[in-house]
Structure formats: structure tokens, C-alpha cells
Design a protein around this motif. Structure first.
Motif, mmCIF file in Angstrom:
data_model
loop_
_atom_site.group_PDB
_atom_site.id
_atom_site.type_symbol
_atom_site.label_atom_id
_atom_site.label_comp_id
_atom_site.label_asym_id
_atom_site.label_seq_id
_atom_site.Cartn_x
_atom_site.Cartn_y
_atom_site.Cartn_z
ATOM 1 N N GLY A 13 -8.363 -38.826 20.132
ATOM 2 C CA GLY A 13 -8.775 -38.100 18.937
ATOM 3 C C GLY A 13 -8.455 -38.885 17.683
ATOM 4 O O GLY A 13 -7.972 -40.017 17.735
ATOM 5 N N TRP A 14 -8.718 -38.275 16.550
ATOM 6 C CA TRP A 14 -8.480 -38.902 15.258
ATOM 7 C C TRP A 14 -7.951 -37.852 14.297
ATOM 8 O O TRP A 14 -8.444 -36.720 14.275
ATOM 9 C CB TRP A 14 -9.773 -39.496 14.707
ATOM 10 N N GLU A 56 -2.302 -40.011 11.648
ATOM 11 C CA GLU A 56 -2.077 -41.057 12.658
ATOM 12 C C GLU A 56 -3.286 -41.947 12.906
ATOM 13 O O GLU A 56 -3.170 -42.959 13.575
ATOM 14 C CB GLU A 56 -1.644 -40.419 13.984
ATOM 15 N N GLY A 57 -4.466 -41.547 12.448
ATOM 16 C CA GLY A 57 -5.680 -42.311 12.737
ATOM 17 C C GLY A 57 -6.124 -42.075 14.167
ATOM 18 O O GLY A 57 -5.859 -41.037 14.749
ATOM 19 N N ALA A 101 -17.099 -40.828 23.997
ATOM 20 C CA ALA A 101 -17.145 -40.371 22.613
ATOM 21 C C ALA A 101 -16.247 -41.271 21.781
ATOM 22 O O ALA A 101 -15.058 -41.391 22.063
ATOM 23 C CB ALA A 101 -16.681 -38.920 22.507
ATOM 24 N N ALA A 102 -16.835 -41.930 20.776
ATOM 25 C CA ALA A 102 -16.056 -42.731 19.829
ATOM 26 C C ALA A 102 -15.768 -41.840 18.625
ATOM 27 O O ALA A 102 -16.691 -41.337 17.980
ATOM 28 C CB ALA A 102 -16.834 -43.963 19.413
ATOM 29 N N ILE A 103 -14.480 -41.626 18.344
ATOM 30 C CA ILE A 103 -14.073 -40.687 17.310
ATOM 31 C C ILE A 103 -13.383 -41.436 16.175
ATOM 32 O O ILE A 103 -12.454 -42.204 16.409
ATOM 33 C CB ILE A 103 -13.103 -39.633 17.888
ATOM 34 N N ASP A 104 -13.852 -41.226 14.946
ATOM 35 C CA ASP A 104 -13.178 -41.785 13.772
ATOM 36 C C ASP A 104 -13.316 -40.810 12.614
ATOM 37 O O ASP A 104 -13.804 -39.693 12.792
ATOM 38 C CB ASP A 104 -13.695 -43.184 13.413
ATOM 39 N N GLU A 105 -12.907 -41.237 11.414
ATOM 40 C CA GLU A 105 -12.903 -40.319 10.278
ATOM 41 C C GLU A 105 -14.292 -39.836 9.875
ATOM 42 O O GLU A 105 -14.443 -38.797 9.241
ATOM 43 C CB GLU A 105 -12.197 -40.943 9.067
ATOM 44 N N SER A 106 -15.340 -40.553 10.263
ATOM 45 C CA SER A 106 -16.696 -40.136 9.901
ATOM 46 C C SER A 106 -17.325 -39.185 10.921
ATOM 47 O O SER A 106 -18.396 -38.649 10.680
ATOM 48 C CB SER A 106 -17.604 -41.358 9.701
#
Length: 90
Positions: A22-23, A27-28, A67-72
Motif C-alpha cells: 500500500g501507500w 511512510e510512502g 496493482a501498482a500503488i502510489d500517491e496518484s
């Protein structure tokens, strides 16, 4: 963690561990590997582990849902079994 408790409580009935990622703003991006015993280990990434598990396990359904998870947000992909790297035991 919820998944850690699930793996530990059902360790005699499960046949695979869990990869949880997760993001968050503090912690990022984070990836955790939780094997059947319930130990929770932070990992830098986990895609190689998934491909190797699929090569040994017939119950994976033959695909990886990634699933690639980031702030966007979340970017979802489906990777078919014939697109995976091949592993050979020597």
C-alpha cells in the motif's frame, strides 16, 4: 495487522502466504510478505516471488493481478501465465 493474524490463525489450512502492499503519506510505498507462519516482513518489492509461486502452484488461476500503488492512485494490470518468466529446478 489483519493479514498476519489470518495467516497465523489458519496456518494449518492455508497453502500460500500473502503479499500485502500500500501507500500512505507518512511512510510512502510499502510491501510486506506474510508467510504461512504469520511473520510480517517488509520487502522492497515482490513480483519475482509471485511468478515463482505460480510456476509451482496449480491453484493460482494462471494469472497475476498486479496493482501498482502510489500517491496518484492505483494502476492495475493482469499478467497471463504465458507472459511470466520460466523457472527451472536444477
Amino acid at each position: 495487522m489483519c493479514f498476519r493474524e489470518i495467516c497465523y490463525s489458519n496456518r494449518d489450512q492455508l497453502t500460500a502466504g500473502i503479499i500485502c502492499a500500500g501507500w500512505d503519506k507518512r511512510e510512502g510505498g510499502q510491501v510486506f510478505s506474510i508467510p504461512l507462519g504469520g511473520m510480517c516482513v517488509r520487502q522492497p518489492f515482490a513480483i519475482g516471488a509471485v511468478a515463482l509461486a505460480m510456476s509451482r502452484d496449480g491453484s493460482s488461476g494462471g494469472i497475476i493481478r498486479l496493482a501498482a500503488i502510489d500517491e496518484s492512485g492505483i494502476e492495475r494490470r493482469v499478467i497471463l501465465g504465458n507472459e511470466l518468466p520460466t523457472f527451472y529446478e536444477g
